[in-house]
Write a protein that holds these residues in place. Sequence first.
Motif, short mmCIF file in Angstrom:
data_model
loop_
_atom_site.label_atom_id
_atom_site.label_comp_id
_atom_site.label_asym_id
_atom_site.label_seq_id
_atom_site.Cartn_x
_atom_site.Cartn_y
_atom_site.Cartn_z
N VAL A 29 33.16 56.95 -21.85
CA VAL A 29 32.86 55.49 -21.54
C VAL A 29 31.06 55.50 -21.73
O VAL A 29 31.11 55.06 -23.20
CB VAL A 29 32.86 55.33 -20.09
N PHE A 30 30.62 56.93 -21.61
CA PHE A 30 28.92 56.94 -21.57
C PHE A 30 27.78 57.22 -22.74
O PHE A 30 27.97 56.46 -22.93
CB PHE A 30 27.75 57.88 -20.76
N PHE A 31 29.62 58.08 -24.13
CA PHE A 31 29.07 58.03 -25.20
C PHE A 31 29.21 57.21 -26.12
O PHE A 31 28.74 56.62 -26.92
CB PHE A 31 29.83 59.41 -25.86
N LEU A 32 30.65 56.43 -25.80
CA LEU A 32 30.74 54.60 -26.77
C LEU A 32 29.40 53.76 -25.88
O LEU A 32 29.18 53.22 -27.09
CB LEU A 32 32.22 53.86 -26.45
N SER A 33 29.09 53.57 -25.18
CA SER A 33 27.45 52.76 -24.21
C SER A 33 26.67 53.42 -25.54
O SER A 33 25.83 52.88 -25.35
CB SER A 33 27.98 52.59 -23.31
N GLY A 34 26.81 54.12 -25.81
CA GLY A 34 25.43 55.49 -26.54
C GLY A 34 25.52 54.93 -27.91
O GLY A 34 24.73 54.82 -28.22
N LEU A 35 26.73 54.59 -28.25
CA LEU A 35 26.93 54.37 -29.90
C LEU A 35 27.32 53.50 -29.69
O LEU A 35 26.46 52.42 -31.12
CB LEU A 35 28.55 55.08 -30.13
N ALA A 36 27.29 52.47 -28.72
CA ALA A 36 26.98 50.57 -29.62
C ALA A 36 25.79 50.11 -29.37
O ALA A 36 25.12 49.49 -30.10
CB ALA A 36 28.24 50.24 -27.75
N THR A 37 25.08 50.72 -28.64
CA THR A 37 23.41 50.50 -28.07
C THR A 37 22.96 50.50 -29.83
O THR A 37 22.35 50.35 -30.36
CB THR A 37 23.14 51.28 -27.11
N GLY A 38 23.32 52.53 -30.42
CA GLY A 38 22.56 52.67 -31.48
C GLY A 38 23.56 52.02 -32.57
O GLY A 38 22.34 51.96 -33.58
N LEU A 39 24.20 51.74 -32.64
CA LEU A 39 24.84 51.03 -33.81
C LEU A 39 24.10 49.81 -34.18
O LEU A 39 23.59 49.29 -35.01
CB LEU A 39 25.94 50.68 -33.85
N ALA A 40 24.27 48.72 -32.68
CA ALA A 40 23.06 47.86 -32.91
C ALA A 40 22.06 47.81 -33.44
O ALA A 40 21.81 46.42 -33.42
CB ALA A 40 23.37 47.14 -31.33
N SER A 41 21.20 49.09 -32.72
CA SER A 41 20.37 49.50 -33.33
C SER A 41 19.56 49.12 -35.08
O SER A 41 18.94 48.64 -34.93
CB SER A 41 19.51 49.84 -32.26
N LEU A 42 20.84 49.82 -35.73
CA LEU A 42 20.16 49.84 -36.46
C LEU A 42 20.57 48.65 -37.53
O LEU A 42 19.66 48.85 -38.51
CB LEU A 42 21.62 50.72 -36.73
N ASN A 43 20.34 47.84 -36.28
CA ASN A 43 21.47 46.31 -37.38
C ASN A 43 20.03 45.47 -37.12
O ASN A 43 19.28 44.56 -38.11
CB ASN A 43 22.36 45.41 -36.92
N ARG A 44 19.50 45.89 -36.09
CA ARG A 44 17.94 44.67 -35.78
C ARG A 44 16.89 45.26 -35.63
O ARG A 44 16.10 44.68 -35.18
CB ARG A 44 19.21 44.41 -34.01
N GLU A 45 16.56 46.38 -35.59
CA GLU A 45 15.42 47.22 -35.22
C GLU A 45 14.07 46.31 -36.07
O GLU A 45 13.67 45.92 -35.29
CB GLU A 45 15.39 48.61 -35.76
N ALA A 46 14.33 45.96 -37.18
CA ALA A 46 13.39 45.41 -38.10
C ALA A 46 12.99 44.08 -37.46
O ALA A 46 12.07 43.57 -37.40
CB ALA A 46 13.39 45.71 -39.71
N VAL A 47 14.03 43.36 -36.96
CA VAL A 47 13.90 41.98 -36.83
C VAL A 47 13.36 42.30 -35.08
O VAL A 47 12.39 41.18 -34.88
CB VAL A 47 15.90 41.26 -36.56
N ASP A 48 13.82 43.18 -34.52
CA ASP A 48 13.21 43.08 -33.20
C ASP A 48 11.52 43.54 -33.23
O ASP A 48 10.12 43.06 -31.96
CB ASP A 48 14.53 44.57 -31.92
#
Length: 355
Positions: A29-48
Amino acid sequence: MFLAWQEIKKNKLRFTLITGILMLVSYLVFFLSGLATGLASLNREAVDKWQASAIILTDESDKSLYQSSMSIEQLNDIKAKKTAVIGQLNAIASNDDDKQNISLFGINKEEFLMPNVTQGRAFEKANEVIADESLKDKGFKLGDTLSLSSSDQQLTIVGFTDHARFNAAPVLYANLATFHQVKFGEAADQKKDQINGIVVRDDSISKLTQNDELDSIEIESFIQSLPGYTEQKLTLNFMIYFLFGISSIIVAIFLYVLTVQKISMFGVMKAQGISSTYLSWSVVAQTFILAFIGTTLGFAFTLVSGAFLPAAVPVSFDLTLMMFYGLILMVVATAGAVFSVLTIVRIDPLKAIGG
């Protein structure tokens, strides 16, 4: 609590197995949550990084920056405190040895989209770019000359910035003149007023423009509409929620089996005057202890393994979110003791001891 802890100490192997399963589930669960957060960051970092409240795109673009095309003169139709124009295109950049998908942002240096420079310097003239730091891990460095798949233009990396990926692609920042040369080639002079969007910083975004051809999009809505972003996030979250249910079922099965094995013992204890309430709370406390130990170990192992993961693995741990998920895991695991509690309540002391 005393009875629960004494039984755990007496039957170490049995309860270690349950704790181990809970640890593995919580680790996943914790690893999947980290993966979800990491993949989300890959998409939105520049916009943030824009720290913007909204973006203006053409109405027919369907919230896609790449599909939007407008004239820079339409900036006059925008009523906002701060505005910044942006051009965007996707390409493959290569130096002598490496290739990488990139997103090129054309911006004005004096506007707020200008990124901070962590190494090197800002672009000063045409064909100079500031690159996302992740490109350094791909073999790119300061001074590299880049060839783009969609253009004859060659760009030079003069600086690096942090946290600048858009739709999982590292961003190259250049001035608008460079952007137009890359996108339009020989027709750049005729297209020099073309941009993809206007980024806005304003407290209110309800009436940014009266132009029917333009659409004002709240920045979070724009991020949610990025290709694959929402689908990816929902998929990983669904897996996490599914694991919550699995952990509850696993604990329920184990505890139910253990409870059935101890029916005669519970019958004797009830015959001695020990209440069903006390025995039930003992099972619940026992389950909570196991869930707490298993979740804590899973949390620790996740952080330890995360420290040794290569940079290519897009994992980013949000400690607050992980603790929230850990709390949910403990709650649903403890809820798995319900079937055991019902079994204890229904035990008839006389039948249980063979009377």
